[in-house]
Structure formats: structure tokens, C-alpha cells
Design a protein around this motif. Structure first.
Motif, PDB file in Angstrom:
ATOM      1  N   CYS A   1      11.742  46.927  78.233  1.00 44.33           N
ATOM      2  CA  CYS A   1      11.222  45.662  77.683  1.00 44.33           C
ATOM      3  C   CYS A   1      12.367  44.662  77.523  1.00 44.33           C
ATOM      4  CB  CYS A   1      10.560  45.936  76.334  1.00 44.33           C
ATOM      5  SG  CYS A   1      10.303  44.475  75.303  1.00 44.33           S
ATOM      6  N   THR A   2      12.162  43.462  78.030  1.00 46.06           N
ATOM      7  CA  THR A   2      13.170  42.406  77.925  1.00 46.06           C
ATOM      8  C   THR A   2      12.475  41.078  77.700  1.00 46.06           C
ATOM      9  OG1 THR A   2      14.565  43.569  79.528  1.00 46.06           O
ATOM     10  CG2 THR A   2      15.132  41.295  79.035  1.00 46.06           C
ATOM     11  N   GLY A   3      12.980  40.296  76.765  1.00 48.14           N
ATOM     12  CA  GLY A   3      12.385  38.990  76.516  1.00 48.14           C
ATOM     13  C   GLY A   3      13.389  37.998  75.974  1.00 48.14           C
ATOM     14  N   LEU A   4      12.970  36.726  75.948  1.00 45.72           N
ATOM     15  CA  LEU A   4      13.803  35.636  75.455  1.00 45.72           C
ATOM     16  C   LEU A   4      13.095  34.940  74.300  1.00 45.72           C
ATOM     17  CD1 LEU A   4      14.831  34.017  78.872  1.00 45.72           C
ATOM     18  CD2 LEU A   4      16.136  35.658  77.529  1.00 45.72           C
ATOM     19  N   GLU A   5      13.874  34.559  73.312  1.00 50.47           N
ATOM     20  CA  GLU A   5      13.370  33.873  72.120  1.00 50.47           C
ATOM     21  C   GLU A   5      14.058  32.512  72.029  1.00 50.47           C
ATOM     22  OE1 GLU A   5      13.418  34.600  67.246  1.00 50.47           O
ATOM     23  OE2 GLU A   5      14.541  35.912  68.602  1.00 50.47           O
ATOM     24  N   PHE A   6      13.280  31.441  72.089  1.00 46.11           N
ATOM     25  CA  PHE A   6      13.811  30.078  72.054  1.00 46.11           C
ATOM     26  C   PHE A   6      13.544  29.475  70.676  1.00 46.11           C
ATOM     27  CE2 PHE A   6      12.587  31.026  76.388  1.00 46.11           C
ATOM     28  CZ  PHE A   6      13.639  30.564  77.152  1.00 46.11           C
ATOM     29  N   TYR A   7      14.570  28.905  70.071  1.00 47.57           N
ATOM     30  CA  TYR A   7      14.398  28.262  68.767  1.00 47.57           C
ATOM     31  C   TYR A   7      15.490  27.214  68.582  1.00 47.57           C
ATOM     32  CZ  TYR A   7      18.111  31.507  67.302  1.00 47.57           C
ATOM     33  OH  TYR A   7      19.285  32.211  67.207  1.00 47.57           O
ATOM     34  N   ILE A   8      15.344  26.424  67.542  1.00 46.54           N
ATOM     35  CA  ILE A   8      16.307  25.360  67.232  1.00 46.54           C
ATOM     36  C   ILE A   8      17.098  25.766  66.001  1.00 46.54           C
ATOM     37  CG2 ILE A   8      16.563  22.933  66.554  1.00 46.54           C
ATOM     38  CD1 ILE A   8      15.622  23.192  69.390  1.00 46.54           C
ATOM     39  N   HIS A   9      18.399  25.482  66.008  1.00 47.46           N
ATOM     40  CA  HIS A   9      19.225  25.727  64.834  1.00 47.46           C
ATOM     41  C   HIS A   9      18.593  25.100  63.597  1.00 47.46           C
ATOM     42  CE1 HIS A   9      22.756  27.865  66.000  1.00 47.46           C
ATOM     43  NE2 HIS A   9      23.187  26.959  66.843  1.00 47.46           N
ATOM     44  N   SER A  10      18.614  25.811  62.494  1.00 49.47           N
ATOM     45  CA  SER A  10      18.002  25.285  61.277  1.00 49.47           C
ATOM     46  C   SER A  10      18.652  23.976  60.839  1.00 49.47           C
ATOM     47  CB  SER A  10      18.089  26.318  60.145  1.00 49.47           C
ATOM     48  OG  SER A  10      19.437  26.656  59.870  1.00 49.47           O
ATOM     49  N   TYR A  11      19.961  23.806  61.098  1.00 48.41           N
ATOM     50  CA  TYR A  11      20.621  22.576  60.656  1.00 48.41           C
ATOM     51  C   TYR A  11      20.145  21.366  61.443  1.00 48.41           C
ATOM     52  CZ  TYR A  11      23.619  22.682  64.829  1.00 48.41           C
ATOM     53  OH  TYR A  11      24.081  22.700  66.115  1.00 48.41           O
ATOM     54  N   ALA A  12      19.475  21.620  62.597  1.00 46.53           N
ATOM     55  CA  ALA A  12      19.091  20.507  63.459  1.00 46.53           C
ATOM     56  C   ALA A  12      17.721  19.936  63.136  1.00 46.53           C
ATOM     57  CB  ALA A  12      19.105  20.980  64.912  1.00 46.53           C
ATOM     58  N   ILE A  13      17.044  20.487  62.134  1.00 49.61           N
ATOM     59  CA  ILE A  13      15.704  20.025  61.803  1.00 49.61           C
ATOM     60  C   ILE A  13      15.678  19.619  60.339  1.00 49.61           C
ATOM     61  CG2 ILE A  13      13.258  20.647  61.697  1.00 49.61           C
ATOM     62  CD1 ILE A  13      13.835  22.800  63.737  1.00 49.61           C
ATOM     63  N   SER A  14      15.041  18.514  60.039  1.00 50.60           N
ATOM     64  CA  SER A  14      14.872  18.095  58.656  1.00 50.60           C
ATOM     65  C   SER A  14      13.505  17.450  58.523  1.00 50.60           C
ATOM     66  CB  SER A  14      15.987  17.120  58.249  1.00 50.60           C
ATOM     67  OG  SER A  14      15.839  15.908  58.943  1.00 50.60           O
ATOM     68  N   PRO A  15      12.996  17.322  57.291  1.00 50.74           N
ATOM     69  CA  PRO A  15      11.657  16.753  57.115  1.00 50.74           C
ATOM     70  C   PRO A  15      11.488  15.371  57.730  1.00 50.74           C
ATOM     71  CG  PRO A  15      12.403  17.804  55.096  1.00 50.74           C
ATOM     72  CD  PRO A  15      13.580  17.787  56.025  1.00 50.74           C
ATOM     73  N   ASN A  16      12.548  14.561  57.734  1.00 45.65           N
ATOM     74  CA  ASN A  16      12.409  13.216  58.302  1.00 45.65           C
ATOM     75  C   ASN A  16      12.793  13.167  59.780  1.00 45.65           C
ATOM     76  OD1 ASN A  16      15.158  13.459  58.237  1.00 45.65           O
ATOM     77  ND2 ASN A  16      15.536  11.708  56.906  1.00 45.65           N
ATOM     78  N   LYS A  17      12.981  14.349  60.391  1.00 44.85           N
ATOM     79  CA  LYS A  17      13.251  14.458  61.817  1.00 44.85           C
ATOM     80  C   LYS A  17      14.439  13.598  62.222  1.00 44.85           C
ATOM     81  CE  LYS A  17      10.088  15.325  64.726  1.00 44.85           C
ATOM     82  NZ  LYS A  17       8.964  15.211  65.681  1.00 44.85           N
ATOM     83  N   ARG A  18      15.553  13.765  61.508  1.00 43.90           N
ATOM     84  CA  ARG A  18      16.758  13.033  61.860  1.00 43.90           C
ATOM     85  C   ARG A  18      17.240  13.491  63.240  1.00 43.90           C
ATOM     86  NH1 ARG A  18      20.822  16.650  61.288  1.00 43.90           N
ATOM     87  NH2 ARG A  18      20.485  18.378  59.858  1.00 43.90           N
ATOM     88  N   ARG A  19      18.111  12.732  63.815  1.00 41.53           N
ATOM     89  CA  ARG A  19      18.622  13.048  65.139  1.00 41.53           C
ATOM     90  C   ARG A  19      19.332  14.390  65.133  1.00 41.53           C
ATOM     91  NH1 ARG A  19      19.935  10.128  69.536  1.00 41.53           N
ATOM     92  NH2 ARG A  19      19.491   8.191  68.469  1.00 41.53           N
ATOM     93  N   MET A  20      19.048  15.215  66.135  1.00 40.05           N
ATOM     94  CA  MET A  20      19.754  16.491  66.267  1.00 40.05           C
ATOM     95  C   MET A  20      21.188  16.224  66.696  1.00 40.05           C
ATOM     96  SD  MET A  20      17.015  19.011  68.044  1.00 40.05           S
ATOM     97  CE  MET A  20      15.388  19.254  67.334  1.00 40.05           C
ATOM     98  N   SER A  21      22.098  16.979  66.117  1.00 39.80           N
ATOM     99  CA  SER A  21      23.512  16.756  66.392  1.00 39.80           C
ATOM    100  C   SER A  21      23.879  17.310  67.754  1.00 39.80           C
ATOM    101  CB  SER A  21      24.365  17.439  65.310  1.00 39.80           C
ATOM    102  OG  SER A  21      25.731  17.354  65.655  1.00 39.80           O
ATOM    103  N   ASN A  22      24.609  16.539  68.537  1.00 37.30           N
ATOM    104  CA  ASN A  22      25.130  16.997  69.812  1.00 37.30           C
ATOM    105  C   ASN A  22      26.661  17.129  69.744  1.00 37.30           C
ATOM    106  OD1 ASN A  22      22.707  17.139  71.303  1.00 37.30           O
ATOM    107  ND2 ASN A  22      22.690  14.908  71.465  1.00 37.30           N
ATOM    108  N   THR A  23      27.205  17.121  68.536  1.00 33.02           N
ATOM    109  CA  THR A  23      28.667  17.163  68.412  1.00 33.02           C
ATOM    110  C   THR A  23      29.072  18.451  67.736  1.00 33.02           C
ATOM    111  OG1 THR A  23      28.540  15.996  66.300  1.00 33.02           O
ATOM    112  CG2 THR A  23      28.841  14.668  68.279  1.00 33.02           C
TER     113      THR A  23
END
Length: 294
Positions: free
Chosen positions: A272-294
């Protein structure tokens, strides 16, 4: 793929599998040959399912062809100009995240020597297939296209294009897992190991493998699972229900888990092999601020 095979050839070449939430999952075929380069503020993940493709990029200001072979994966960092070129009878999976309000996509064309930008436009992208078409039409009728002379009245790009990052080569998942299993004290199964450890990505990909039961987990934001080989049971409880349910995820299937879902991955076979895609917790906020690329 079989169900939408008729869409994976020109002029369409792709089918959006998921697109309503955080994740955009597309199955893409060929052939296609593109001269434009796309720039976006988030990463893109490429998994080549059948055949190979050529991803043309501008790496540190220099053109380069990255060949992604069948079974290989490649994570393209944010703000890298890229031009996917695909061959006949090939199929690939592309994953990217939704655009945040205020983010800009760019489409640009270079001079034949790639020493100057011939033409470019920037726009907020809500539907890539729909939004690219008018830009391409304006370029095809432009003086820059007719004369080959770059426009002189273009404002500086609203996004800082990455001209510093040295790109890593594509990775073959099977080889990566065999190498990981061969390391000293490697476990017989794995509930989640980063595919790109140490990379400064907001977009994360973990690998799970083997016949085992992982720990319960919950990510901030939606999660996408892709079953690359074998099958897995996904035990889950959503945010709006206390009832636990079990989903069977078969080879080649995708499963999107809504935000607030608690879930456990249970591999059903040793391969069995699989991939799990998710976003870093620091990159999401209630007001959907810009995700950091730095």
C-alpha cells in the motif's frame, strides 16, 4: 482517467477532478505544445501517470527542460515561470491550491533567445482554462507578437519572479520508498513522511506506505489523499458529525477530506502506498491572509 479519456486530447487536454475547495486536482493529457510561461504564487505538484512530459522552466533566469518520466513526481516552487509541454498518449496528475484574494497569476512570452520578456499580463485567476484564453488571444493580436519587439510600456510585475532557486530533480516514488525502507531502523510501514523534507513550501506532500494503522490526525484546511498503489481504509469523523465512517480508497483514487475532519489511514496491504496533500498550518488563517512564499 478512463471515464474522461476523451477529454485528455486536444483541444481540451485536461479534466478538473476537484476544484470547489482549497485543492485543484487536474488530470492532463496531450499532445500540447506551449510557448507561454505561467507564473503563480503557489507551488504546483506534478505526478506523471503514463508516459513522460517536458516541463520548460526559467531557472535562475536561464531556460531549462525538466523531463518528468512515468511514475516520477516534481514539486515546482512558487513564482517560477513554467510551460508544461505534453506528448501524445500521456497522462499526468497536477495538484495546486486555490488562489487567495489578492494573489496574481502571470502569463508571459519570451524572445526567442529568452533574454527578454516579449509580452506579459497579470490577473487574478479563478478558472485557469477560462482566464488564460483572452490573454493568449490578446498576445496573438499584439504588436509584440507581430514584430518580436518587447513592449516598452509594461509596468514592473506585481509579483517578484523567483530567479534565485535551483530546482531539485523529479523523484520516482517507488525508488524513494525503497530507499526509505532501506535506511537503518526504517519501519515496515509509515503513516506519513514528508516527500520534500526541509523544502520551504506551504504546500506539503507526505507519503504513507505498508499494512498498518496510523494515528488520528487533523489538519487545518482540506486534505487530499491519493492512493498510488494497493488500497487503504480511511476512518474519519467530519466537523459536522460525531459519527465515524470508513471509506475504502482504491488504487488510483482521490479522496478530499473537508476542513475539520479527524482521520486515520489504515493500509490494507504491504505494498500500500499513498500521498497526503495538505497546507502548513501557519499558512492558513480565518481571514485567509496571503500564504507566505518566503
Amino acid at each position: 482517467v478512463e471515464e474522461h479519456k476523451h477529454l485528455l486530447v486536444p483541444p481540451v487536454c485536461n479534466k478538473l477532478v476537484y476544484g470547489a475547495g482549497m485543492w485543484k486536482a487536474m488530470v492532463v493529457g496531450g499532445p500540447n505544445a506551449r510557448a507561454d510561461y505561467h507564473i503563480e504564487e503557489g507551488e504546483e505538484f506534478f505526478l506523471q501517470l503514463t508516459g513522460k512530459m517536458c516541463l520548460k522552466v526559467m531557472e535562475r533566469g536561464v531556460p531549462r527542460d525538466i523531463i518528468i518520466e512515468e511514475g516520477q513526481m516534481f514539486m515546482l516552487p512558487a513564482r517560477i515561470p513554467h510551460s508544461p509541454n505534453r506528448y501524445e498518449n500521456t497522462v499526468g496528475l497536477v495538484m495546486e491550491r486555490e488562489r487567495i484574494p489578492g494573489e496574481m497569476d502571470g502569463l508571459r512570452w519570451y524572445t526567442p533567445e529568452h533574454d527578454a520578456v516579449l509580452y506579459e499580463e497579470w490577473f487574478h485567476c479563478t478558472d485557469l482554462g477560462r482566464d488564460l484564453k483572452p490573454v493568449i488571444e490578446r498576445f496573438n493580436s499584439s504588436e509584440a507578437k507581430k514584430t518580436g519587439v518587447p513592449r516598452k510600456d509594461d509596468a514592473p510585475p506585481p509579483v517578484i519572479v523567483d530567479e534565485d532557486t535551483e530546482l531539485s530533480p523529479p523523484v520516482k516514488l517507488v525508488d524513494w520508498i525503497e530507499a526509505a525502507r532501506g535506511m537503518p531502523d526504517a519501519p515496515p510501514c509509515c503513516e506519513g513522511t514528508p516527500l520534500f523534507p526541509g523544502a520551504n513550501h506551504a504546500f506539503c506532500v507526505d507519503v504513507y506506505w505498508g499494512q498498518c494503522s496510523g494515528a488520528d490526525r487533523e489538519r487545518r484546511g482540506e486534505v487530499m489523499l491519493f492512493q498510488q498503489r494497493g488500497s487503504a481504509h480511511i476512518q474519519l469523523t467530519t466537523a459536522d458529525s460525531d459519527d465515524e465512517e470508513t471509506r475504502l480508497l482504491r488504487q488510483g483514487e482521490l479522496l478530499m477530506l473537508p476542513e475539520g475532519t479527524t482521520y486515520r489511514i489504515i493500509g490494507q496491504e504491504s505494498d500500500c502506498t499513498g500521498l497526503e496533500f495538505y497546507i502548513h498550518s501557519y499558512a492558513i488563517s480565518p481571514n485567509k491572509r496571503r500564504m507566505s512564499n518566503t
